[in-house]
Write a protein that holds these residues in place. Structure first.
Motif, PDB file in Angstrom:
ATOM      1  N   VAL A 275       0.820  -1.273  -0.111  1.00 42.14           N
ATOM      2  CA  VAL A 275      -0.053  -0.184  -0.115  1.00 42.14           C
ATOM      3  C   VAL A 275       0.809   1.321   0.004  1.00 42.14           C
ATOM      4  O   VAL A 275       0.511   2.250  -0.593  1.00 42.14           O
ATOM      5  N   VAL A 276       2.126   1.213   0.771  1.00 39.82           N
ATOM      6  CA  VAL A 276       2.868   2.133   0.527  1.00 39.82           C
ATOM      7  C   VAL A 276       3.452   2.558  -0.848  1.00 39.82           C
ATOM      8  O   VAL A 276       3.298   3.917  -1.282  1.00 39.82           O
ATOM      9  N   ARG A 277       3.694   1.461  -1.385  1.00 37.26           N
ATOM     10  CA  ARG A 277       4.248   1.675  -2.933  1.00 37.26           C
ATOM     11  C   ARG A 277       3.039   2.370  -3.735  1.00 37.26           C
ATOM     12  O   ARG A 277       3.355   3.158  -4.549  1.00 37.26           O
ATOM     13  N   THR A 278       1.847   1.765  -3.540  1.00 35.49           N
ATOM     14  CA  THR A 278       0.835   2.420  -4.247  1.00 35.49           C
ATOM     15  C   THR A 278       0.642   3.811  -4.111  1.00 35.49           C
ATOM     16  O   THR A 278       0.351   4.720  -4.947  1.00 35.49           O
ATOM     17  N   ALA A 279       0.659   4.206  -2.683  1.00 37.01           N
ATOM     18  CA  ALA A 279       0.497   5.568  -2.456  1.00 37.01           C
ATOM     19  C   ALA A 279       1.525   6.461  -2.931  1.00 37.01           C
ATOM     20  O   ALA A 279       1.123   7.635  -3.538  1.00 37.01           O
ATOM     21  N   LEU A 280       2.623   6.132  -3.019  1.00 38.90           N
ATOM     22  CA  LEU A 280       3.633   6.744  -3.788  1.00 38.90           C
ATOM     23  C   LEU A 280       3.466   6.978  -5.263  1.00 38.90           C
ATOM     24  O   LEU A 280       3.476   8.058  -5.747  1.00 38.90           O
ATOM     25  N   GLU A 281       2.962   5.919  -5.873  1.00 42.07           N
ATOM     26  CA  GLU A 281       2.607   5.856  -7.183  1.00 42.07           C
ATOM     27  C   GLU A 281       1.397   6.731  -7.556  1.00 42.07           C
ATOM     28  O   GLU A 281       1.509   7.560  -8.576  1.00 42.07           O
ATOM     29  N   ARG A 282       0.412   6.736  -6.890  1.00 45.94           N
ATOM     30  CA  ARG A 282      -0.629   7.391  -7.098  1.00 45.94           C
ATOM     31  C   ARG A 282      -1.237   8.586  -6.235  1.00 45.94           C
ATOM     32  O   ARG A 282      -2.417   9.046  -6.379  1.00 45.94           O
ATOM     33  N   ARG A 283      -0.210   8.904  -5.398  1.00 46.84           N
ATOM     34  CA  ARG A 283      -0.525  10.260  -4.566  1.00 46.84           C
ATOM     35  C   ARG A 283      -1.608   9.919  -3.511  1.00 46.84           C
ATOM     36  O   ARG A 283      -2.767  10.753  -3.785  1.00 46.84           O
ATOM     37  N   TRP A 284      -1.386   8.971  -2.868  1.00 42.71           N
ATOM     38  CA  TRP A 284      -2.637   8.708  -1.821  1.00 42.71           C
ATOM     39  C   TRP A 284      -2.264   9.138  -0.370  1.00 42.71           C
ATOM     40  O   TRP A 284      -0.994   9.282  -0.083  1.00 42.71           O
ATOM     41  N   THR A 285      -3.302   9.263   0.340  1.00 37.92           N
ATOM     42  CA  THR A 285      -3.084   9.396   1.926  1.00 37.92           C
ATOM     43  C   THR A 285      -3.504   8.011   2.451  1.00 37.92           C
ATOM     44  O   THR A 285      -4.627   7.776   2.206  1.00 37.92           O
ATOM     45  N   VAL A 286      -2.690   7.593   3.279  1.00 35.15           N
ATOM     46  CA  VAL A 286      -3.097   6.229   3.761  1.00 35.15           C
ATOM     47  C   VAL A 286      -2.993   6.218   5.416  1.00 35.15           C
ATOM     48  O   VAL A 286      -1.925   6.923   5.928  1.00 35.15           O
ATOM     49  N   LEU A 287      -3.805   5.574   5.953  1.00 33.82           N
ATOM     50  CA  LEU A 287      -3.817   5.328   7.493  1.00 33.82           C
ATOM     51  C   LEU A 287      -3.304   3.801   7.434  1.00 33.82           C
ATOM     52  O   LEU A 287      -4.231   3.009   7.187  1.00 33.82           O
ATOM     53  N   ILE A 288      -2.374   3.527   8.662  1.00 34.63           N
ATOM     54  CA  ILE A 288      -2.052   2.181   8.933  1.00 34.63           C
ATOM     55  C   ILE A 288      -2.266   1.999  10.465  1.00 34.63           C
ATOM     56  O   ILE A 288      -1.677   2.905  11.087  1.00 34.63           O
ATOM     57  N   GLN A 289      -3.214   1.302  10.744  1.00 37.64           N
ATOM     58  CA  GLN A 289      -3.373   1.089  12.295  1.00 37.64           C
ATOM     59  C   GLN A 289      -2.980  -0.457  12.826  1.00 37.64           C
ATOM     60  O   GLN A 289      -3.368  -1.378  12.161  1.00 37.64           O
ATOM     61  N   GLY A 290      -2.090  -0.442  13.747  1.00 34.33           N
ATOM     62  CA  GLY A 290      -1.488  -1.533  14.109  1.00 34.33           C
ATOM     63  C   GLY A 290      -1.003  -1.600  15.551  1.00 34.33           C
ATOM     64  O   GLY A 290      -0.998  -0.402  16.154  1.00 34.33           O
ATOM     65  N   PRO A 291      -0.861  -2.593  16.414  1.00 27.15           N
ATOM     66  CA  PRO A 291      -0.383  -2.642  17.620  1.00 27.15           C
ATOM     67  C   PRO A 291       0.911  -2.234  17.887  1.00 27.15           C
ATOM     68  O   PRO A 291       1.713  -2.062  16.822  1.00 27.15           O
ATOM     69  N   PRO A 292       1.040  -1.673  18.880  1.00 25.09           N
ATOM     70  CA  PRO A 292       2.645  -1.345  19.165  1.00 25.09           C
ATOM     71  C   PRO A 292       3.594  -2.133  19.045  1.00 25.09           C
ATOM     72  O   PRO A 292       3.541  -3.376  19.216  1.00 25.09           O
ATOM     73  N   GLY A 293       4.936  -1.665  18.693  1.00 18.85           N
ATOM     74  CA  GLY A 293       5.939  -2.484  18.451  1.00 18.85           C
ATOM     75  C   GLY A 293       5.902  -3.461  17.431  1.00 18.85           C
ATOM     76  O   GLY A 293       6.791  -4.459  17.240  1.00 18.85           O
ATOM     77  N   CYS A 294       4.967  -3.380  16.347  1.00 26.58           N
ATOM     78  CA  CYS A 294       4.969  -4.230  15.369  1.00 26.58           C
ATOM     79  C   CYS A 294       5.854  -4.121  14.118  1.00 26.58           C
ATOM     80  O   CYS A 294       5.917  -4.820  13.114  1.00 26.58           O
ATOM     81  N   GLY A 295       6.500  -2.803  14.008  1.00 27.29           N
ATOM     82  CA  GLY A 295       7.415  -2.493  13.235  1.00 27.29           C
ATOM     83  C   GLY A 295       6.975  -1.691  11.952  1.00 27.29           C
ATOM     84  O   GLY A 295       7.638  -1.493  10.759  1.00 27.29           O
ATOM     85  N   LYS A 296       5.593  -1.029  12.233  1.00 26.42           N
ATOM     86  CA  LYS A 296       5.102  -0.155  11.208  1.00 26.42           C
ATOM     87  C   LYS A 296       5.930   0.978  10.740  1.00 26.42           C
ATOM     88  O   LYS A 296       5.994   1.232   9.565  1.00 26.42           O
ATOM     89  N   THR A 297       6.380   1.618  11.616  1.00 26.87           N
ATOM     90  CA  THR A 297       7.045   2.837  11.139  1.00 26.87           C
ATOM     91  C   THR A 297       8.629   2.384  10.459  1.00 26.87           C
ATOM     92  O   THR A 297       8.786   3.084   9.235  1.00 26.87           O
TER      93      THR A 297
END
Length: 595
Positions: A275-297
């Motif tokens: 989804v991040v690659r697609t956001a960069l290609e298509r100029r999206w704003t994306v929200l990713i919700q996940g538990p702490p410490g899972c490596g999102k950032t």
């Protein structure tokens, strides 16, 4: 008078401009009010600029400020007005979401709405030909109520619905080449309450996700950490059954009938990276919700660096002030301009990470993001080269504990093109741990995958795994790596099996299989003779292959080539279904090479 883009609202805009009356437009979020203004003014008024001012993002000094200026050799105090209100050409002023503004801003807007003046400045003399305020009256989405009759008596108010705006034409223009007639029929067939929930803005996000090959449900916003339910309320006031799966399936079906490729998968392998690659290609704003410490950032930063060649612009909301983003400053031409933070300037490609998105330092910073996530601008100034915005947040509850996160409204939540809910398994951080920490990481991951249950794996986050590896390397007790819960209690996950593994207790992994490859091949052939289910040897080999990371499989390719084809068909199928493309390619090559 009518227009093809939205008869009532467009006609109202024309009439208010012609009569010189302030117009107030009231309607639900996401129905295309703002888009209709932009499109209609640009099309119908040549040489006229629409000055868009998002009131939710204003601070008291944004519109007007007193500043010392030199006049005739003497310093005097002069009122400086926002630069956008002196564009040097005729303009229509649109104050969007005006009820979102605080009390001080409300007082300033009162003068603008009543007299078309601001302080000592006459907006008409500056070129203003129309003033409009747009609002959503829902009490849970506004900061104020406009009750002063002195203000209300100075404006004409039009209540609008989605039928009065240009949203269908706007979506048809945006998705040119895609037949949306069937989608519009599905939307029109819904009861009014569901049409309000599935607003045109949210429908646009659903279409974006569908045409990108993602689950359509990603287009529904996360409100207070929970996926929006498309459920009408019964006579008792309680919401009924969630109809979202059925409605989204109908939309997918109509798109397919129109010739679009819409797989609508239940899940996506390596979802965050995709989804991040697609956001960069298509100029999206994306929200990713996940538990702490899972490596999102960490994963998002890695993908942005890979795709753009530069680090993302990173803002952690708990420590981000409004002034960190932009601040009003006096200019030499006697206006008040907003100075953008240095990272936002320049023409190079950029991506923004809004980390801890639902833990804002204050409401002002949270409100400021409403403009940038929707309009890709700050205080009316467009951010050049901005390719994507990724907001990261934790759920309101995790492992039975409430997290200290802020509530949002549907108006804020529906500004994201895609909204993902992820589990730790959706972040493939294991490869990174192995590449960085080697054999110790492999041992810790084998324990994490095989020796603890699903709840235990939620307590032992990827961040905790790294602490376990690093503390073991320094000879410290492993218990202190677990999450501390207070009063002497740590996360309820026993570490005896891990300590035994790290003490080099005999285990069976890929390296052990490779050390006796002929013997294991012989055991599997014997297991095939016993029956279709195999034996204990079958289970051991399957677990070792299934739990191995891709780098480990490539390093032990001979093990996979000789042993995997001897496993029962139902086990081999698990290596190809629901995995990412690289892993699927590896196993396809293995099975083709073994045939």
């Amino acid at each position: 008078m009518s227009t093809p883009d939205g008869p009532r609202l467009a006609h109202f805009i024309d009439t208010m401009i012609d009569l010189g009356i302030t117009g107030q437009v009231i309607g639900d979020h996401g129905i295309g009010k703002t888009a209709t203004f932009f499109h209609h003014i640009r099309r119908a008024y040549e040489g006229v600029r629409l000055v868009y001012v998002p009131a939710a993002n204003l601070t008291p000094d944004d519109l007007l400020v007193n500043a010392p200026v030199r006049r005739d050799g003497e310093l005097v105090l002069q009122q400086l007005i926002m630069r956008q209100l002196k564009p040097g050409k005729p303009f229509v002023l649109l104050i969007d979401d005006s009820l979102q503004a605080g009390s001080t801003i409300q007082s300033q807007l009162m003068q603008v709405a009543c007299d078309w003046t601001l302080g000592e400045h006459d907006l008409r003399e500056l070129g203003c030909i129309g003033v409009f305020l747009t609002d959503n009256e829902a009490r849970d989405e506004t900061a104020a109520r406009r009750t002063d009759l002195a203000i209300l008596d100075r404006m004409a108010t039009l209540r609008v619905t989605a039928a009065d705006t240009a949203w269908r034409a706007a979506l048809s223009r945006r998705f040119r080449g895609v037949d949306l007639a069937g989608v519009f029929r599905v939307w029109a067939s819904l009861p009014p309450e569901l049409r309000r929930l599935l607003s045109p803005r949210t429908l646009e996000h659903v279409l974006d996700c569908a045409l990108a090959g993602f689950p359509l449900v990603w287009g529904l916003p996360l409100v207070d950490g929970h996926r929006l339910r498309l459920a009408a309320r019964g006579k008792d006031g309680r919401p009924g059954r969630d109809l979202a799966p059925e409605i989204l399936a109908r939309i997918a079906g109509e798109l397919r009938r129109g010739g679009a490729d819409v797989p609508n998968p239940a899940r996506v392998p390596d979802a965050v990276r995709q989804v991040v690659r697609t956001a960069l290609e298509r100029r999206w704003t994306v929200l990713i919700q996940g538990p702490p410490g899972c490596g999102k950032t960490g994963v998002v930063k890695e993908v942005v660096r890979e795709e753009l060649g530069v680090d993302p612009l990173y803002f952690s909301l708990p420590v981000t002030n409004v002034e960190d983003l932009c601040a009003p400053v006096p200019t030499l031409d006697g206006t008040l301009d907003n100075l953008l933070a240095a990272p936002f300037t320049g023409d190079g490609d950029k991506a923004i990470i809004w980390d801890e998105y639902n833990r804002p330092r204050d409401k002002a910073a949270f409100a400021r993001l409403m403009e940038i996530t929707q309009e890709w601008s700050l205080a009316g100034r467009r951010i050049e080269g901005l390719r994507a915005q990724i907001a990261l947040q934790n759920p309101p509850y995790h492992l039975g504990r409430k997290l200290l996160v802020a509530r949002n409204t549907i108006a804020q939540a529906s500004r994201f093109t895609a909204s993902l809910e992820i589990d730790p398994e959706d972040i493939p951080a294991n490869e990174w741990l192995i590449s960085r920490y080697g054999a110790t990481a492999e041992t810790v991951l084998e324990w994490w995958k095989n020796d603890i249950d699903d709840e235990g794996r939620q307590w032992i986050t990827k961040r905790t795994l790294e602490r376990l590896i690093r503390l073991h390397g320094r000879g410290l007790p492993l218990d202190i790596a677990k999450i501390y819960l207070g009063d002497g209690d740590y996360a309820p996950v026993p570490l005896a099996d891990l300590e035994a593994r790290l003490a080099r207790r005999p285990v069976t992994g890929l390296r052990e299989l490779a050390a006796d490859l002929d013997g294991w091949e012989k055991r599997l052939r014997a297991a095939r003779e016993e029956g279709p289910e195999g034996s204990d040897a079958t289970d051991i080999v399957h677990r070792a292959l299934a739990n191995a990371e891709l780098s480990q499989l490539r390093e032990n390719r001979e093990v996979a080539l000789r042993l995997a084809p001897l496993l029962p068909p139902k086990l081999k199928a698990t290596y190809l279904v629901g995995v990412d493309a690289e892993r699927q390619r590896f196993w396809s090559d293995v099975f083709v090479g073994a045939s």
